[in-house]
Design an enzyme around this catalytic site. Structure first.
Site, PDB file in Angstrom:
ATOM      1  N   THR A 124       1.893   7.379  -7.671  1.00 44.94           N
ATOM      2  CA  THR A 124       1.494   6.003  -7.976  1.00 44.94           C
ATOM      3  C   THR A 124       2.188   5.004  -7.067  1.00 44.94           C
ATOM      4  O   THR A 124       1.727   3.882  -6.918  1.00 44.94           O
ATOM      5  CB  THR A 124       1.796   5.675  -9.455  1.00 44.94           C
ATOM      6  OG1 THR A 124       1.130   4.471  -9.816  1.00 44.94           O
ATOM      7  CG2 THR A 124       3.288   5.538  -9.689  1.00 44.94           C
ATOM      8  N   GLU A 177      10.766   2.789 -13.046  1.00 42.91           N
ATOM      9  CA  GLU A 177      10.809   2.277 -11.677  1.00 42.91           C
ATOM     10  C   GLU A 177      11.688   3.139 -10.791  1.00 42.91           C
ATOM     11  O   GLU A 177      11.355   3.392  -9.626  1.00 42.91           O
ATOM     12  CB  GLU A 177      11.310   0.824 -11.672  1.00 42.91           C
ATOM     13  CG  GLU A 177      10.413  -0.165 -12.391  1.00 42.91           C
ATOM     14  CD  GLU A 177       9.113  -0.440 -11.645  1.00 42.91           C
ATOM     15  OE1 GLU A 177       8.943   0.069 -10.523  1.00 42.91           O
ATOM     16  OE2 GLU A 177       8.265  -1.160 -12.202  1.00 42.91           O
ATOM     17  N   GLU A 216      -2.646 -12.394 -10.780  1.00 39.03           N
ATOM     18  CA  GLU A 216      -2.002 -11.392 -11.636  1.00 39.03           C
ATOM     19  C   GLU A 216      -2.838 -11.123 -12.885  1.00 39.03           C
ATOM     20  O   GLU A 216      -2.817 -10.021 -13.416  1.00 39.03           O
ATOM     21  CB  GLU A 216      -0.599 -11.859 -12.016  1.00 39.03           C
ATOM     22  CG  GLU A 216       0.276 -10.774 -12.582  1.00 39.03           C
ATOM     23  CD  GLU A 216       0.721  -9.734 -11.563  1.00 39.03           C
ATOM     24  OE1 GLU A 216       1.696  -9.032 -11.842  1.00 39.03           O
ATOM     25  OE2 GLU A 216       0.094  -9.611 -10.485  1.00 39.03           O
ATOM     26  N   GLU A 255      -2.770  -2.303  -5.078  1.00 38.94           N
ATOM     27  CA  GLU A 255      -3.762  -1.474  -5.769  1.00 38.94           C
ATOM     28  C   GLU A 255      -5.177  -1.690  -5.239  1.00 38.94           C
ATOM     29  O   GLU A 255      -5.972  -0.738  -5.157  1.00 38.94           O
ATOM     30  CB  GLU A 255      -3.716  -1.745  -7.277  1.00 38.94           C
ATOM     31  CG  GLU A 255      -2.532  -1.122  -8.000  1.00 38.94           C
ATOM     32  CD  GLU A 255      -1.248  -1.903  -7.793  1.00 38.94           C
ATOM     33  OE1 GLU A 255      -0.169  -1.360  -8.102  1.00 38.94           O
ATOM     34  OE2 GLU A 255      -1.332  -3.060  -7.313  1.00 38.94           O
ATOM     35  N   ASP A 280      -1.774   2.159 -17.136  1.00 39.83           N
ATOM     36  CA  ASP A 280      -2.475   2.550 -15.914  1.00 39.83           C
ATOM     37  C   ASP A 280      -2.112   3.929 -15.360  1.00 39.83           C
ATOM     38  O   ASP A 280      -2.950   4.832 -15.272  1.00 39.83           O
ATOM     39  CB  ASP A 280      -2.283   1.479 -14.837  1.00 39.83           C
ATOM     40  CG  ASP A 280      -0.820   1.059 -14.666  1.00 39.83           C
ATOM     41  OD1 ASP A 280       0.051   1.595 -15.375  1.00 39.83           O
ATOM     42  OD2 ASP A 280      -0.552   0.194 -13.821  1.00 39.83           O
TER      43      ASP A 280
END
Length: 988
Positions: free
Chosen positions: A502, A157, A398, A416, A304
């Site tokens: 991302t 993160e 989710e 996304e 992902d």
């Protein structure tokens, strides 16, 4: 010339030239990044689509301006109420400071006391033409943000949000400085901060594999005990494989190759550890041994961005090896995981076997990646399926099942789906995707917008909120929405010259040629590509993009009703009749805790009730204490029936309900998650819900005749939990003329944030006489209404199965009445001496690290025969004999996905051999009925304790926020009314 891949459906050709002087024998390539910009434009122009008309351009302009207004609403509220905290808590209008708020587990690892939201938003400000604010923000970051805090953060993160944010801000600062107007004072300060942060992250790579530790202490690294980290052994594939873009950019911008080298080594190791037969990777890997800890594979959470960064590393760095790897993985994904329009996880060793029957929201990025790849058809198909799910629930849950039911109900405002919508529009030019973007904007404004920003959805089914606005909402969502509706002239630079990370940070494509200090621009063990290995290289663009505006629509059409046509089959309850050959005994379904005869029978069967200190009650069977062997068998049968009864009740669990405060100044903005009742009016069958003002019953417990019926008649009665049955409270309130009832938990501090959903059961008698709707609120949520009553006297609420559109709530006559009341209130207030009051703080909804659905999958409720542990939420309803008039017939829904389960054996062992069966009942000690968890005395005894959150102080951040005056609330409210009226006009 060799053609290597497709970008936006076109052939991406690489010119190979022999050794050049000064290159040292390296092959000089015409970098793919240099081609990306004009190829995107050519791809769209080749479609032969019509230009957008004048009126349509005007509508796009309005939507673009609306995106700017929404961003300003979110950003300014963060700066006003939260900065310098990492994130905004939009319901309570304050900053989230790690250590000062209850711990949310791994979610808090993104917070490092480095003004996360501001850093993450830097390049968004520049992209949205907020140039003056961008310059102010950069100065604030340089002067206020410190990267040496004694705090443990997530390497993943921190890399994508903070390091990426600093690099994106640095890139934007250079653009503005080159244009010669703003940022002339800038001297690479953000790059210097990025380099400092990069060095602080490097100790995480000190492993034999080269895979980084998942967490690191910014001040002490991994040194123990000061670091308080460094003992982890596992990390997710995405966590280790989503570093190359930021680390390589940092190396090429700073001139220090060490960052790129470490990121490449981690990617190389993951590639080597792929399952060679399926060419898939698992979700979690041991950072020391390289063994796969979780062998399920998909394109969602945990994996992902690993795939995303392989492909984008090729585009940014010009390394053909990454393209080869991505193509190999992509072929496996399309062979095993892609089941159009679904993307389902499989086992890496048995890829034909699905690993789960649900999908998570993070896979919504994949259609956008497929667009970059050039595989448009599956991208359109999956995106359309996701859009249909969005239309059904307003947001992507989710997680959702293959038959499109909600699996995990949360939605933390993930970007996304908007990302894939933008890329599909850029590739096809189909205006359908503008309508999709418009839907996203409308849903955000209707359901997520609150006075202090935008709040994440706690439950998409009810519309309840979490006190959470993640930094990625500002970093990503508004970038993609703005670019979707903006014209090329609306952006100060050409976005086609940059690639999105991302986290949607912008990195310049010219970095592919900027590696003079890092000559090794190839992956380990690079093998020259054989273009024949990839069937989808250099396709005929007329096949992918025929000159027909309806091309994309023809692909979408079969999936238009895929969600509505997939109707889950209702589970069929099978009543098992009594075997006439067996002797009669006490049945679990007949058991009543206030029946002395039943308690005596339990004792005879060797079953006892134990009250725990934490308020729980255990049902324990000691077979050797039974009166006889036959009684011991009856006791064992009773315990098994209690297990089955619990399982059956789980299957009958009702979904959560919503209590929406509709009166001024809330106007539907505050939605509280409520527990349903198994009696009374069913709110799902009342489309408009039940709306009315609230009033407290006298007596407050509602257990006797109501003494203030004149105050209760025509209103929604508030009652406190305790002293009698729920159904009795409902009957008394109904007799007094109430149109509905809300029972508020008397357990101080209880909250839906931390407690599972409760639903109220009956009193063992026929409850058909109860006709009003009844809902249950935990103590924290209930006090929001009670505090509002103290502040505003008259508080109106809406009881419904799902929160209603706020625009509908404030339309029509109600607005006139409110405005009249406001005018009157203003005149009264002016006559007083500067009277100010603080409105009640909306409820704070904390996000759980691993979200759990309110409706537990019955298939997961099984007993582990080896330990006797009842997995997930196998719970029974067991009355407490100590308080025979307690109202708490509550069924608790808990999901624990970490416990292995097996089916309950149908064979009954000898009672003497199975000495003990134990059932843990959750609830307060005075509860008459509780959820129970059977265990075995021979099994592992579950220990419980409260996890104390680590208290970390920060002198720069205040723990309290200033109270807002009534005038400011009224001003905000009137602005909201104007905004809604403008929205209505636009819709008309």
């Amino acid at each position: 010339m060799g053609c290597s891949c497709r970008v936006f459906g076109l052939c991406l050709c690489v010119v190979r030239i022999g050794p050049m002087s000064g290159i040292g024998g390296d092959r000089e390539r015409f970098p793919p990044s240099a081609l990306l910009g004009w190829m995107l434009l050519l791809a769209v122009s080749c479609l032969g689509l019509r230009m957008v008309g004048a009126m349509e351009k005007e509508e796009k302009r309005q939507l673009r301006d609306q995106v700017l207004e929404m961003f300003d609403h979110a950003y300014q509220n963060y700066m006003e109420h939260a900065y310098p905290a990492d994130e905004l808590m939009p319901l309570t209008c304050r900053g989230r400071v790690r250590g000062l708020e209850p711990s949310r587990g791994d979610v808090d690892d993104a917070l490092g006391k480095f003004s996360l939201t501001l850093v993450d938003t830097l390049d968004t400000l520049a992209l949205l033409n907020q140039i003056e604010e961008f310059e102010v923000a950069v100065k604030r970051v340089i002067s206020d943000v410190h990267l040496d805090n004694d705090i443990v953060v997530s390497v993943f993160e921190t890399n994508i949000r903070v390091l990426g944010g600093l690099l994106g801000g640095h890139t934007m600062a250079l653009i503005l400085k080159d244009q010669g107007e703003q940022m002339q004072w800038y001297n690479d300060e953000l790059l210097d901060m990025a380099k400092e942060l990069g060095y602080r992250l490097l100790p995480a790579f000190n492993t034999t594999s080269g895979l980084p530790y998942p967490r690191i202490n910014l001040k002490y690294g991994l040194r123990r005990p000061e670091a308080k980290t460094g003992t982890e052994t596992d990390t997710c594939t995405a966590c280790a494989g989503t570093l190359i873009l930021e680390f390589a950019a940092l190396s090429r911008l700073s001139g220090d190759p060490i960052f790129e080298q470490h990121a490449r080594k981690a990617l190389d190791f993951l590639w080597e550890k792929r399952q060679r037969n399926s060419n898939l990777v698992g979700t979690t890997i041991n950072i020391h041994t390289g063994d796969w800890v979780r062998r399920d594979s998909g394109v969602g959470a945990g994996i992902d961005s690993y795939y995303e960064y392989l492909f984008k590393a090729y585009i940014l760095l010009g390394d053909d090896g990454y393209l080869q790897r991505f193509n190999t993985h992509y072929a496996a994904i399309m062979k095993y995981i892609s089941q159009p329009p679904l993307l389902l996880d499989v086992h890496i060793h048995k890829p034909m076997l699905n690993a789960r029957t649900w999908m998570d929201a993070l896979l919504a990025f994949f259609p956008g990646l497929q667009v970059l790849k050039g595989d448009i058809r599956p991208a359109i198909e999956t995106h359309e399926m996701l859009y249909q799910v969005t239309k059904k629930h307003n947001f992507l849950p989710e997680a959702f099942t293959t038959d499109f039911r909600v699996h995990w109900a949360q939605h933390p405002l993930r970007p996304e789906f908007a990302e894939s919508t933008y890329f599909l529009y850029k590739a096809t030019g189909d205006k359908y995707y503008l309508e999709v973007g418009k839907t996203i904007i409308e849903n955000l404004n209707k359901y997520a917008r609150v006075p202090c920003g935008f709040a994440a959805m706690k439950d998409v089914r009810t519309g309840s909120h979490e006190d959470r606005m993640d930094s990625f909402f500002l970093a990503e969502m508004f970038k993609y929405l703005y670019l979707l509706f903006a014209e090329k002239d609306d952006v100060l630079f050409d976005v086609e010259d940059y690639i999105f990370t991302t986290e949607a940070h912008l990195l310049p494509l010219w970095l592919s040629t900027n590696f003079s200090k890092n000559r090794n621009n190839q992956t380990a063990g690079y093998i020259d590509l054989d273009d024949n290995n990839f069937d989808w290289s250099c396709p005929n663009t007329q096949v992918l993009f025929p000159n027909d505006p309806s091309y994309a629509n023809s692909i979408r059409e079969p999936f238009k009703n895929v969600v509505d046509k997939t109707c889950p089959k209702a589970s069929i309850r099978q009543e098992v009749g009594d075997d006439p050959g067996t002797r009669s005994h006490l049945r679990a379904r007949d058991f009543m805790a206030n029946n002395p005869e039943h308690l005596e029978l339990l004792k005879k069967m060797g079953v006892s009730l134990i009250h725990l200190k934490d308020g729980r009650v255990q049902l324990v069977q000691h077979a050797n204490q039974a009166a006889s062997a036959h009684d011991a068998e009856d006791g064992l049968r009773f315990m098994q029936e209690m297990i089955e009864l619990s399982s059956q009740q789980q299957k009958e669990q009702l979904p959560p309900r919503a209590v929406q405060i509709t009166s001024h100044p809330f106007l539907g903005r505050v939605v509280l998650t409520a527990g349903p009742a198994q009696f009374g009016a069913e709110l799902s069958k009342i489309s408009s819900g039940v709306r009315g003002f609230v009033a407290k019953c006298e007596p407050y417990n509602g257990c006797s005749e109501i003494l203030n019926p004149e105050s209760i008649k025509g209103k929604i009665a508030l009652m406190q939990r305790g002293h009698c049955m729920f159904a009795e409270k409902a009957r008394n309130a109904q007799k007094a003329g109430a149109i509905g009832g809300i029972v508020i938990d008397d357990n101080e501090g209880s909250s839906s944030d931390t407690a599972p959903l409760f639903q109220m059961a009956g009193d063992g008698r026929n409850t058909d006489d109860v006709t009003i709707p009844m809902l249950f609120l935990f103590n924290k949520e209930g006090h929001i209404i009670l505090n509002a009553m103290q502040e505003y006297q008259e508080v109106e609420v809406l009881l419904s199965d799902k929160a209603k559109d706020r625009a509908t709530i404030i339309k029509g006559q109600r607005i006139t009445n409110y405005i009249s009341n406001l005018d009157l209130k203003d005149s009264e207030q002016n006559s007083e001496d500067n009277l100010q009051s603080t409105g009640p703080k909306p409820n704070s909804f904390d996000c759980q690290n691993e979200a759990a659905s309110y409706i537990v999958n019955p298939s997961s409720e099984k007993l582990d025969e080896t330990t006797g542990q009842w997995d997930a939420s196998g719970q029974s309803v067991v009355p407490d004999p100590k308080t025979q008039q307690r109202d708490d017939y509550l069924c608790e829904s808990v999901q624990n996905s970490n416990t292995a389960t097996t089916e309950v054996s149908s064979n009954t062992a000898d009672a003497k051999d199975q000495d003990v069966q134990r059932t843990d009942c959750h609830g307060s000690a005075a509860d008459e009925q509780r959820s129970c968890t059977p265990t075995s005395e021979y099994g592992k005894k579950e220990t419980e304790g409260e996890v104390e959150s680590e208290q970390e102080s920060n002198p720069n951040i205040s723990q309290e926020t200033e109270a807002r005056t009534v005038d400011s609330l009224l001003s905000d409210w009137k602005e909201e009314i104007d905004a809604f009226e403008m929205m209505d006009k636009d819709e008309l």
